[in-house]
Design a protein around this motif. Structure first.
Motif, PDB file in Angstrom:
ATOM      1  N   GLY A 308     -25.827  58.483  74.979  1.00  0.00           N
ATOM      2  CA  GLY A 308     -24.998  59.165  73.989  1.00  0.00           C
ATOM      3  C   GLY A 308     -25.251  60.658  73.960  1.00  0.00           C
ATOM      4  N   ARG A 309     -24.238  61.420  73.602  1.00  0.00           N
ATOM      5  CA  ARG A 309     -24.350  62.885  73.558  1.00  0.00           C
ATOM      6  C   ARG A 309     -24.857  63.388  72.200  1.00  0.00           C
ATOM      7  NH1 ARG A 309     -22.074  66.060  77.457  1.00  0.00           N
ATOM      8  NH2 ARG A 309     -21.458  67.706  76.004  1.00  0.00           N
ATOM      9  N   LYS A 310     -24.895  62.531  71.180  1.00  0.00           N
ATOM     10  CA  LYS A 310     -25.387  62.976  69.871  1.00  0.00           C
ATOM     11  C   LYS A 310     -26.908  63.072  69.926  1.00  0.00           C
ATOM     12  CE  LYS A 310     -21.464  61.183  67.277  1.00  0.00           C
ATOM     13  NZ  LYS A 310     -21.005  60.259  66.208  1.00  0.00           N
ATOM     14  N   LEU A 311     -27.411  64.234  69.571  1.00  0.00           N
ATOM     15  CA  LEU A 311     -28.798  64.597  69.853  1.00  0.00           C
ATOM     16  C   LEU A 311     -29.629  64.733  68.582  1.00  0.00           C
ATOM     17  CD1 LEU A 311     -30.895  65.754  71.981  1.00  0.00           C
ATOM     18  CD2 LEU A 311     -29.950  68.004  71.411  1.00  0.00           C
ATOM     19  N   VAL A 312     -30.882  64.262  68.669  1.00  0.00           N
ATOM     20  CA  VAL A 312     -31.890  64.525  67.644  1.00  0.00           C
ATOM     21  C   VAL A 312     -33.025  65.289  68.314  1.00  0.00           C
ATOM     22  CG1 VAL A 312     -33.570  63.549  66.047  1.00  0.00           C
ATOM     23  CG2 VAL A 312     -31.327  62.479  66.294  1.00  0.00           C
ATOM     24  N   VAL A 313     -33.391  66.417  67.751  1.00  0.00           N
ATOM     25  CA  VAL A 313     -34.500  67.216  68.269  1.00  0.00           C
ATOM     26  C   VAL A 313     -35.691  67.068  67.328  1.00  0.00           C
ATOM     27  CG1 VAL A 313     -35.319  69.539  68.834  1.00  0.00           C
ATOM     28  CG2 VAL A 313     -32.959  68.874  69.369  1.00  0.00           C
ATOM     29  N   ILE A 314     -36.855  66.766  67.910  1.00  0.00           N
ATOM     30  CA  ILE A 314     -38.102  66.603  67.152  1.00  0.00           C
ATOM     31  C   ILE A 314     -39.140  67.505  67.801  1.00  0.00           C
ATOM     32  CG2 ILE A 314     -39.854  64.967  66.350  1.00  0.00           C
ATOM     33  CD1 ILE A 314     -37.791  62.728  66.988  1.00  0.00           C
ATOM     34  N   SER A 315     -39.819  68.315  67.006  1.00  0.00           N
ATOM     35  CA  SER A 315     -40.804  69.223  67.580  1.00  0.00           C
ATOM     36  C   SER A 315     -41.870  69.576  66.551  1.00  0.00           C
ATOM     37  CB  SER A 315     -40.130  70.509  68.076  1.00  0.00           C
ATOM     38  OG  SER A 315     -41.084  71.379  68.654  1.00  0.00           O
ATOM     39  N   ASN A 316     -43.011  70.010  67.055  1.00  0.00           N
ATOM     40  CA  ASN A 316     -44.039  70.562  66.175  1.00  0.00           C
ATOM     41  C   ASN A 316     -43.953  72.082  66.129  1.00  0.00           C
ATOM     42  OD1 ASN A 316     -44.880  70.928  68.805  1.00  0.00           O
ATOM     43  ND2 ASN A 316     -47.035  70.483  68.398  1.00  0.00           N
ATOM     44  N   SER A 317     -42.807  72.608  66.559  1.00  0.00           N
ATOM     45  CA  SER A 317     -42.556  74.048  66.537  1.00  0.00           C
ATOM     46  C   SER A 317     -41.178  74.310  65.956  1.00  0.00           C
ATOM     47  CB  SER A 317     -42.641  74.625  67.951  1.00  0.00           C
ATOM     48  OG  SER A 317     -42.039  75.893  68.018  1.00  0.00           O
ATOM     49  N   GLY A 318     -41.139  75.081  64.879  1.00  0.00           N
ATOM     50  CA  GLY A 318     -39.850  75.411  64.279  1.00  0.00           C
ATOM     51  C   GLY A 318     -38.957  76.189  65.221  1.00  0.00           C
ATOM     52  N   SER A 319     -39.540  77.095  66.012  1.00  0.00           N
ATOM     53  CA  SER A 319     -38.725  77.885  66.934  1.00  0.00           C
ATOM     54  C   SER A 319     -38.102  77.008  68.006  1.00  0.00           C
ATOM     55  CB  SER A 319     -39.569  78.985  67.571  1.00  0.00           C
ATOM     56  OG  SER A 319     -40.613  78.436  68.358  1.00  0.00           O
ATOM     57  N   SER A 320     -38.832  76.013  68.475  1.00  0.00           N
ATOM     58  CA  SER A 320     -38.265  75.087  69.463  1.00  0.00           C
ATOM     59  C   SER A 320     -37.092  74.324  68.875  1.00  0.00           C
ATOM     60  CB  SER A 320     -39.334  74.116  69.958  1.00  0.00           C
ATOM     61  OG  SER A 320     -40.312  74.786  70.711  1.00  0.00           O
ATOM     62  N   CYS A 321     -37.203  73.962  67.597  1.00  0.00           N
ATOM     63  CA  CYS A 321     -36.091  73.278  66.930  1.00  0.00           C
ATOM     64  C   CYS A 321     -34.850  74.173  66.909  1.00  0.00           C
ATOM     65  CB  CYS A 321     -36.495  72.920  65.498  1.00  0.00           C
ATOM     66  SG  CYS A 321     -37.688  71.580  65.353  1.00  0.00           S
ATOM     67  N   VAL A 322     -35.038  75.428  66.534  1.00  0.00           N
ATOM     68  CA  VAL A 322     -33.902  76.347  66.416  1.00  0.00           C
ATOM     69  C   VAL A 322     -33.278  76.612  67.778  1.00  0.00           C
ATOM     70  CG1 VAL A 322     -33.221  78.686  65.800  1.00  0.00           C
ATOM     71  CG2 VAL A 322     -34.789  77.419  64.326  1.00  0.00           C
ATOM     72  N   MET A 323     -34.107  76.915  68.776  1.00  0.00           N
ATOM     73  CA  MET A 323     -33.571  77.234  70.104  1.00  0.00           C
ATOM     74  C   MET A 323     -32.875  76.026  70.731  1.00  0.00           C
ATOM     75  SD  MET A 323     -36.334  79.849  71.834  1.00  0.00           S
ATOM     76  CE  MET A 323     -37.757  78.782  71.611  1.00  0.00           C
ATOM     77  N   SER A 324     -33.423  74.841  70.499  1.00  0.00           N
ATOM     78  CA  SER A 324     -32.782  73.637  71.040  1.00  0.00           C
ATOM     79  C   SER A 324     -31.421  73.408  70.394  1.00  0.00           C
ATOM     80  CB  SER A 324     -33.683  72.417  70.818  1.00  0.00           C
ATOM     81  OG  SER A 324     -34.890  72.543  71.529  1.00  0.00           O
ATOM     82  N   ALA A 325     -31.343  73.611  69.087  1.00  0.00           N
ATOM     83  CA  ALA A 325     -30.060  73.444  68.393  1.00  0.00           C
ATOM     84  C   ALA A 325     -29.041  74.464  68.881  1.00  0.00           C
ATOM     85  CB  ALA A 325     -30.266  73.574  66.886  1.00  0.00           C
ATOM     86  N   ASP A 326     -29.493  75.691  69.128  1.00  0.00           N
ATOM     87  CA  ASP A 326     -28.582  76.722  69.639  1.00  0.00           C
ATOM     88  C   ASP A 326     -28.028  76.334  71.009  1.00  0.00           C
ATOM     89  OD1 ASP A 326     -28.931  78.256  67.406  1.00  0.00           O
ATOM     90  OD2 ASP A 326     -30.362  79.656  68.327  1.00  0.00           O
ATOM     91  N   LEU A 327     -28.901  75.896  71.892  1.00  0.00           N
ATOM     92  CA  LEU A 327     -28.451  75.527  73.234  1.00  0.00           C
ATOM     93  C   LEU A 327     -27.555  74.292  73.188  1.00  0.00           C
ATOM     94  CD1 LEU A 327     -28.415  75.958  76.259  1.00  0.00           C
ATOM     95  CD2 LEU A 327     -30.566  74.670  76.419  1.00  0.00           C
ATOM     96  N   ALA A 328     -27.882  73.338  72.327  1.00  0.00           N
ATOM     97  CA  ALA A 328     -27.036  72.150  72.184  1.00  0.00           C
ATOM     98  C   ALA A 328     -25.622  72.549  71.784  1.00  0.00           C
ATOM     99  CB  ALA A 328     -27.637  71.192  71.159  1.00  0.00           C
ATOM    100  N   ASP A 329     -25.517  73.527  70.891  1.00  0.00           N
ATOM    101  CA  ASP A 329     -24.201  74.007  70.478  1.00  0.00           C
ATOM    102  C   ASP A 329     -23.458  74.637  71.654  1.00  0.00           C
ATOM    103  OD1 ASP A 329     -22.267  74.671  68.259  1.00  0.00           O
ATOM    104  OD2 ASP A 329     -22.714  76.694  68.970  1.00  0.00           O
ATOM    105  N   THR A 330     -24.157  75.421  72.459  1.00  0.00           N
ATOM    106  CA  THR A 330     -23.546  76.045  73.637  1.00  0.00           C
ATOM    107  C   THR A 330     -23.023  74.993  74.607  1.00  0.00           C
ATOM    108  OG1 THR A 330     -25.007  77.962  73.450  1.00  0.00           O
ATOM    109  CG2 THR A 330     -23.980  77.576  75.595  1.00  0.00           C
ATOM    110  N   LEU A 331     -23.759  73.904  74.757  1.00  0.00           N
ATOM    111  CA  LEU A 331     -23.382  72.839  75.698  1.00  0.00           C
ATOM    112  C   LEU A 331     -22.436  71.818  75.079  1.00  0.00           C
ATOM    113  CD1 LEU A 331     -26.903  72.185  77.282  1.00  0.00           C
ATOM    114  CD2 LEU A 331     -24.989  73.402  78.324  1.00  0.00           C
TER     115      LEU A 331
END
Length: 714
Positions: A308-331
């Protein structure tokens, strides 16, 4: 002597014996490496070094010639300088060798003289029923049985490991580079095969042959040309049937032919664009580079038929969460909307200051509490929105029980049948997860791009094939010009059921006036001749004429210009139609891949501001809908600024009719341009048309056509 009838794959991967012609005692020479590799990697058959100057080669008895061998080898490796190759191939043919791997260079890649020498090699082999790999080939390698007839240095740098991947490439260097990238990711590779100049065996044929092996899970191809598209279509169909995805790089593009400038479709859709749509049509993912292939392979090897393309991001870094969400939006990877119950379950596991919404920031609480991840997964397990999970661990080490986390993730994957990806910059962090069979990546971008690729590719492979419909055989009017006149083009299209504008051909200004009066409203007057394919370039298209004086003036301008060009004056009169938007449809018969259909924004600026997509028949209404969705003008069809939506079905029906017309008449029609095509709220009409006739059959294969274009989302 005729070579024994064994399959190509058997000859290359299970030869009973191999002769190395030009064998060297030096393991670092082209003639020495195959002898070394065959012994080093456990080839179980008999090895016959051929070297008249030595009694032994790398500990094996050497022979002065092929004729002295006690048996006929299934395979011969040719590692000699160019001039000696022909005699060796003659000897192989006489002996009845099944396949010859020619490592020697100096053939078609070296100019006309080399091309002729390569042609002679092919003639010798064909008479004997012998197959050729190369010339100018790095060789083939089977790491399952040890039949490594190859001279790449990379097999010493990164020791091989058998696996479910086949790498088949025209380029030896690229095959070795792909092997290296995969082995660095601890991915096992079964076959590495380089076809070189492809005098005989091509990448497409090896792809098809390799599918005899039921252990293969992924085929990776590198092609600089597609010499036999029909064979690639067969390979793609068999691969789809067996659930083996094909990922390919097609390098290079060609110049457009001179005649293409006369056709909008030809001018816009060069060979590289056609190859794009051809590969999509047959479920082959076209990668842009080697790294794209390597980073996605871990996901392909998971063997999941649906991700599935619906994504959940889990991290121990807030910045990784933000950057992953940004890239997911781009893709265009949607972040999963977690239910209230799921968020409550996640919140119960986390510290009070942690984030329970997606993306989920575990904070530093993960350090010292490695079971926290399991609790979060338990909350996500019941939520169908949480289709794919990315666990980003940019920071981990002492205080983190990575083995325990890996066990929990592996158990979640099995129980939920969902994909979990783990990313980190450190190999030591990723290793425990990889040991559990979890897909690992050196960063969030690599993971998300791989996820985007495989979900699109899987959707492409799941689509239902469309079916070809009947179309009439068109009888074109006699003539020597490349193009039909507009009137003849419209008449031919009308006979095929395409909705064309009513039109009248006039030979005098008075006839044009009478046609205008009959129409009873504003008209369009255009010059009409098979010697004048593009009237607008000469100012010979006149719009919205609704007075006798205007008709006379337009007819006079046409008459003067056409006479100066040595063309007999003639005009076509049609009603002045008004609609919502002007589109263009086009079609051309590619000499290798068959009919290609273009949909584009229309009008006279079609080539100056290109906005188009290509389809390969057969295709469906839904395929057209998806193709149009990728155009810049797509919002127009949805309705803007209070305007109602435009129905796509009439446009799709016209595109399908045009495709079927091209399939039925590809021996007589080279191309068709429909521009403009007036799209109204509920109907469509062709206002101008140009058919290019084919005076002779174009050379090349006709690839089978049975699938539809790419689905972009699940």
């Amino acid at each position: 002597m005729i070579a024994p009838q064994k399959s190509l794959l058997t000859l290359l991967t299970e030869p009973a014996s191999i002769a190395v012609i030009g064998a060297s005692d030096d393991k670092n020479k082209v003639g020495g490496r195959p002898v070394d590799y065959l012994q080093r990697f456990g080839y179980p058959g008999r090895i016959y070094p051929i070297n008249p100057g030595r009694e032994r080669v790398q500990g094996l008895p050497a022979y002065a010639s092929l004729a002295q061998l006690p048996e006929t080898p299934d395979m011969a490796i040719i590692a000699l300088a160019g001039p000696a190759v022909s005699a060796s191939i003659e000897a192989c043919a006489e002996k009845g060798v099944g396949v010859a791997v020619i490592m020697s260079s100096g053939f078609a890649e070296a100019g006309d003289e080399g091309k002729e020498a390569q042609r002679r090699l092919m003639e010798i082999a064909a008479r004997a029923g012998m197959r050729l790999i190369g010339p100018n080939s790095q060789g083939t390698a089977d790491f399952h049985r040890g039949a490594v007839a190859n001279f790449s240095t990379m097999f010493k740098q990164l020791p091989p490991q058998d696996g479910p991947v086949a790498v088949i490439s025209q380029s030896g260097a690229t095959s070795a580079a792909l092997y290296t990238l995969l082995r660095e990711q601890h991915i096992g590779v079964r076959y590495v095969m380089a076809t070189g100049n492809e005098a005989d065996v091509t990448v497409s044929e090896l792809a098809y042959a390799s599918l005899e092996d039921s252990a293969l899970k992924v085929l990776v191809l590198y092609m600089e040309s597609i010499k036999d598209p029909e064979m690639l279509v067969k390979a793609a169909a068999l691969a789809r049937e067996r659930g083996v995805p094909i990922i390919a790089i097609k390098a290079g593009s060609s110049e457009k032919g001179a005649i293409a400038a006369q056709s909008h479709t030809g001018a816009l859709s060069g060979e590289d664009d056609v190859i794009d749509v051809f590969l999509r049509q047959h479920g082959i993912w076209r990668a842009s580079d080697l790294n794209e292939i390597a980073q996605a392979l871990p996901l392909y090897l998971k063997g999941l038929t649906h991700i599935g393309r619906k994504l959940v991001v889990i991290s121990n870094s807030g910045s990784s969460c933000v950057m992953s969400a940004d890239l997911a939006d781009t893709l265009a990877l949607p972040m999963a909307e977690l239910s209230t119950a799921t968020q409550s379950g996640v919140a119960a596991a986390l510290a009070s200051y942690a984030t329970s919404k997606n993306p989920i920031d575990l904070t530093a609480a993960l350090m010292g509490n490695s079971a926290l991840l399991k609790q979060v997964f338990e909350a996500l397990k019941q939520d169908d929105e949480a289709q794919t999970l990315l666990v980003s661990l940019p920071v981990a080490g002492e205080g983190y029980d990575l083995d325990l986390m890996a066990e929990h993730i592996a158990a979640f994957e099995v129980e939920s049948q969902r994909l979990v990806m783990v990313s980190s910059t450190l190999e030591s962090i990723l290793a425990p997860f990889r040991r559990q069979g979890i897909a690992t990546f050196k960063g969030e971008p690599q993971a998300l791009r791989a996820m985007d690729q495989i979900t699109r590719h899987r959707a492409l492979l799941r689509r239902e094939p469309a079916h070809t419909q009947e179309a009439p055989l068109i009888i074109l009017p006699a003539g020597v010009e490349a193009f039909l006149s507009e009137a003849d083009s419209l008449t031919a299209l009308a006979s095929a059921g395409l909705p064309v504008v009513p039109h009248t051909v006039c030979n005098t200004a008075q006839e044009a006036i009478e046609a205008w009066k009959t129409t009873g409203g504003p008209v369009v007057l255009k010059a009409c001749s098979d010697k004048l394919p593009h009237k607008s370039e000469y100012g010979l298209v006149f719009l919205n004429l609704n007075a006798e004086a205007h008709i006379l003036a337009a007819a006079k301008k046409c008459e003067e210009t056409m006479q100066n060009m040595g063309i007999t004056p003639s005009y076509v009169i049609s009603p002045m139609e008004v609609g919502r938007w002007e589109m263009a449809l086009g079609a051309k018969n590619d000499p290798n891949y068959g009919p290609v259909i273009m949909l584009s924004d229309g009008g006279k600026y079609i080539e100056s501001m290109p906005d188009y997509c290509l389809l390969m028949p057969p295709f469906s209404v839904e395929d057209v809908r998806r193709a149009i969705a990728g155009l810049r003008i797509a919002p127009i069809f949805g309705g803007v600024r209070g305007e109602p939506p435009i129905a796509i079905e009439p446009l799709a029906d016209m595109a399908i009719r045009l495709a079927n017309l091209m399939l039925r008449n590809e021996d007589v029609i080279a191309s068709v341009d429909l521009n403009p095509v007036l799209v109204c709220t509920d109907k469509i009409v062709v206002l101008d048309a140009l058919i290019e006739r084919r005076h002779r059959l174009m050379p090349g294969a006709r690839a089978a056509r049975h699938a539809a274009p790419e689905l972009l989302t699940d």
